[in-house]
Design a protein around this motif. Sequence first.
Motif, PDB file in Angstrom:
ATOM      1  N   SER A  95       0.825  -1.210   0.000  1.00  0.00           N
ATOM      2  CA  SER A  95       0.000   0.000   0.000  1.00  0.00           C
ATOM      3  C   SER A  95       0.860   1.261   0.000  1.00  0.00           C
ATOM      4  N   LEU A  96       1.962   1.233   0.754  1.00  0.00           N
ATOM      5  CA  LEU A  96       2.857   2.384   0.798  1.00  0.00           C
ATOM      6  C   LEU A  96       3.479   2.635  -0.574  1.00  0.00           C
ATOM      7  N   TYR A  97       3.946   1.579  -1.222  1.00  0.00           N
ATOM      8  CA  TYR A  97       4.528   1.735  -2.559  1.00  0.00           C
ATOM      9  C   TYR A  97       3.502   2.289  -3.552  1.00  0.00           C
ATOM     10  N   VAL A  98       2.282   1.764  -3.482  1.00  0.00           N
ATOM     11  CA  VAL A  98       1.227   2.228  -4.391  1.00  0.00           C
ATOM     12  C   VAL A  98       0.916   3.701  -4.157  1.00  0.00           C
ATOM     13  N   LEU A  99       0.861   4.126  -2.887  1.00  0.00           N
ATOM     14  CA  LEU A  99       0.581   5.527  -2.587  1.00  0.00           C
ATOM     15  C   LEU A  99       1.701   6.444  -3.075  1.00  0.00           C
ATOM     16  N   ILE A 100       2.951   5.981  -2.959  1.00  0.00           N
ATOM     17  CA  ILE A 100       4.077   6.785  -3.441  1.00  0.00           C
ATOM     18  C   ILE A 100       3.967   7.003  -4.944  1.00  0.00           C
TER      19      ILE A 100
ATOM     20  N   ALA B  60       3.306  10.559  -6.761  1.00  0.00           N
ATOM     21  CA  ALA B  60       4.358  11.047  -7.660  1.00  0.00           C
ATOM     22  C   ALA B  60       3.809  11.400  -9.038  1.00  0.00           C
ATOM     23  N   PHE B  61       2.774  10.694  -9.494  1.00  0.00           N
ATOM     24  CA  PHE B  61       2.256  10.957 -10.838  1.00  0.00           C
ATOM     25  C   PHE B  61       1.050  11.901 -10.830  1.00  0.00           C
ATOM     26  N   SER B  62       0.157  11.734  -9.855  1.00  0.00           N
ATOM     27  CA  SER B  62      -1.085  12.513  -9.898  1.00  0.00           C
ATOM     28  C   SER B  62      -0.919  13.929  -9.369  1.00  0.00           C
ATOM     29  N   PHE B  63      -0.048  14.145  -8.377  1.00  0.00           N
ATOM     30  CA  PHE B  63       0.065  15.467  -7.770  1.00  0.00           C
ATOM     31  C   PHE B  63       0.632  16.519  -8.736  1.00  0.00           C
TER      32      PHE B  63
ATOM     33  N   GLY C  37      -0.219   1.801  -8.695  1.00  0.00           N
ATOM     34  CA  GLY C  37      -0.106   3.229  -8.454  1.00  0.00           C
ATOM     35  C   GLY C  37      -0.509   4.056  -9.655  1.00  0.00           C
ATOM     36  N   LEU C  38      -0.115   3.611 -10.853  1.00  0.00           N
ATOM     37  CA  LEU C  38      -0.492   4.336 -12.069  1.00  0.00           C
ATOM     38  C   LEU C  38      -2.000   4.297 -12.283  1.00  0.00           C
ATOM     39  N   THR C  39      -2.615   3.152 -11.996  1.00  0.00           N
ATOM     40  CA  THR C  39      -4.069   3.037 -12.145  1.00  0.00           C
ATOM     41  C   THR C  39      -4.797   3.948 -11.166  1.00  0.00           C
ATOM     42  N   LEU C  40      -4.350   3.967  -9.918  1.00  0.00           N
ATOM     43  CA  LEU C  40      -4.975   4.852  -8.929  1.00  0.00           C
ATOM     44  C   LEU C  40      -4.674   6.319  -9.222  1.00  0.00           C
ATOM     45  N   SER C  41      -3.564   6.586  -9.924  1.00  0.00           N
ATOM     46  CA  SER C  41      -3.275   7.965 -10.328  1.00  0.00           C
ATOM     47  C   SER C  41      -4.353   8.485 -11.269  1.00  0.00           C
ATOM     48  N   LEU C  42      -4.810   7.625 -12.182  1.00  0.00           N
ATOM     49  CA  LEU C  42      -5.887   8.032 -13.088  1.00  0.00           C
ATOM     50  C   LEU C  42      -7.146   8.390 -12.311  1.00  0.00           C
ATOM     51  N   MET C  43      -7.412   7.632 -11.242  1.00  0.00           N
ATOM     52  CA  MET C  43      -8.612   7.874 -10.446  1.00  0.00           C
ATOM     53  C   MET C  43      -8.472   9.110  -9.557  1.00  0.00           C
ATOM     54  N   THR C  44      -7.265   9.354  -9.051  1.00  0.00           N
ATOM     55  CA  THR C  44      -7.036  10.471  -8.135  1.00  0.00           C
ATOM     56  C   THR C  44      -6.863  11.792  -8.873  1.00  0.00           C
ATOM     57  N   LEU C  45      -6.419  11.737 -10.105  1.00  0.00           N
ATOM     58  CA  LEU C  45      -6.111  12.950 -10.881  1.00  0.00           C
ATOM     59  C   LEU C  45      -7.284  13.924 -10.956  1.00  0.00           C
ATOM     60  N   PRO C  46      -8.507  13.491 -11.309  1.00  0.00           N
ATOM     61  CA  PRO C  46      -9.616  14.468 -11.364  1.00  0.00           C
ATOM     62  C   PRO C  46      -9.903  15.119 -10.018  1.00  0.00           C
ATOM     63  N   VAL C  47      -9.759  14.367  -8.919  1.00  0.00           N
ATOM     64  CA  VAL C  47     -10.009  14.935  -7.591  1.00  0.00           C
ATOM     65  C   VAL C  47      -9.015  16.051  -7.292  1.00  0.00           C
TER      66      VAL C  47
ATOM     67  N   GLY D  24      10.491  -3.824  -4.292  1.00  0.00           N
ATOM     68  CA  GLY D  24      10.623  -2.766  -5.281  1.00  0.00           C
ATOM     69  C   GLY D  24       9.280  -2.444  -5.903  1.00  0.00           C
ATOM     70  N   PHE D  25       9.252  -1.411  -6.722  1.00  0.00           N
ATOM     71  CA  PHE D  25       7.990  -0.973  -7.315  1.00  0.00           C
ATOM     72  C   PHE D  25       7.500  -1.910  -8.407  1.00  0.00           C
ATOM     73  N   THR D  26       8.366  -2.749  -8.952  1.00  0.00           N
ATOM     74  CA  THR D  26       7.950  -3.671 -10.013  1.00  0.00           C
ATOM     75  C   THR D  26       7.744  -5.092  -9.497  1.00  0.00           C
ATOM     76  N   SER D  27       7.938  -5.314  -8.198  1.00  0.00           N
ATOM     77  CA  SER D  27       7.711  -6.638  -7.625  1.00  0.00           C
ATOM     78  C   SER D  27       6.218  -6.870  -7.416  1.00  0.00           C
TER      79      SER D  27
END
Length: 386
Positions: free
Chosen positions: A171-176, A180-183, A244-254, A330-333
Motif C-alpha cells: 500500500s505504501l509503494y502504491v501511494l508513493i 508522484a504521478f497525480s500530484f 499506483g499508475l491506475t490509482l493515479s488516473l482515479m485520483t487525478l480528477p479529484v 521494489g515498485f515492479t515486484s
Amino acid sequence: MQAHVSQNYLKKRAGRDKRFIAFSYAAILLAGAFLVFFFVDIVHSAWPAFEQAELRVEVNYNDQARKMGDNALDENVSYLVSRGFTRLIPNLLREDPSLLGTSEDKWVLADSEVDQYLKGKPNRLRKAERQLVDTMRAEGRARLAFNKGFFLNGDSKLPEMAGIWAAAVGSLYVLIITLAFSFPLGVATAIYLEEFAPDNRLMQVVEVNINNLAAIPSILFGLLGLSIFINFMGVPRSSALVGGLTLSLMTLPVIIISTRAAILAIPDSIREGALALGATRWQMVITNILPLSLPGILTGTIIGLARAIGETAPLMIVGMMAYIPEAPDGFTSAATVLPAQIYTWSSDSMRAFTERTSAGIIVLLAVMLLMNGAAIYLRNKYETKW
C-alpha cells in the motif's frame, strides 16, 4: 376574519417547522446510531485478533527433526502447535548445526483451533484435545499473548501466521507512485485551466470531462489501467507500479478539481497587484497564486489519496488480488494492498480469518482517519481568510 386566517397559517407553519426540526434530529440520531453500531461491532470482532495463543513446549533438535519438524515435539502436543513453527525447525538446523542434539523449553505459536478455543470461540478440537489445552493452561503452559505477527508477518494460508506487513508495504509503494504521478500533473493541469487556458469550446469540453471522470465507478479506471499500462505499455502485472499508475488516473480528477477550487478562492486583487508591479503571468502564479492556494491543494490531495488507499475494484483488474506472503522489494515486484488483503481474508472459510478481517479493517480505517485528520489540520492551520 383575516387576522384569524393569519393566526391559523402561522400555527401551521410553526408546526411544520417543528416537525422538520424533529425529523432532522431523528435522521442525525439514526445515522449516529448506525455509525456507533458499526464501530462497536468492528472493534468487538477485531479485538481478539490482537491476541494469539502460545504454548510452552519442549523442542528437541534431534536427527529426525531434520526431515520433519513435528518430530522435534512430543507427539501429545505436536498437533496443537502451528505448522508454521514446525516447518521452520529443519531450516533452523540447517542454518545452525550446533543445535543438533540439544533441546529447549520455549513459547511457540499454537494452532488456530487452539487459539479459537482459548478465546472461547467455536473450534474443531476434540474433547481430549480440549482437556489437554485446559491442563496446559492450568499449568501456565498455554496463554494468549500480544499478536506481534499480525503486524510483522505477510499473508499466510495458516490464520495464526497471517499478518498485514506485506500488504502495508505494498500500500505504501502504491501511494508513493500515485502521489508522484497525480500530484504534479493534477496541479499543473489545474493551473493551466484556471490561469492560462482560453475560454473556448474545447476547454469547456475538457472541464466537463474532468468533472465526469471524478464521478465514474472506480472499476472503470481498473479496466483503463489494464488496457494502457499492462496490455499497451507492458508494465508488470500485480506490481505496485501498475497499481499506483491506475490509482493515479482515479485520483487525478479529484486533485484537479480541488486545486481549481483553491485557486478560485484567491481574490482577483492579488493577481492584479502582482501584474501591476510588473510581474509576468507565470511569475504571478509561482510567487502569489500557488503559495496561497497550497493549503487547499494539499487538502484535496490528501483526501484523494485517502480514497485511493481504500480502493479494491481497480486493483483487482490489474492483478493485485494475488496471494503475496512476502513484502515487495521494489515498485515492479508483485504486491498486494490492505483492501485486497482484507477482501481475501473475508472470503476464506476458516473462522480465525474473520477476526483478522475485522482487525485489517480497523487498521485501514485508522490510516484513512489519520490522512483525513491531516488534511483538516493543514487546511485550518494554513488557510488564509480573505
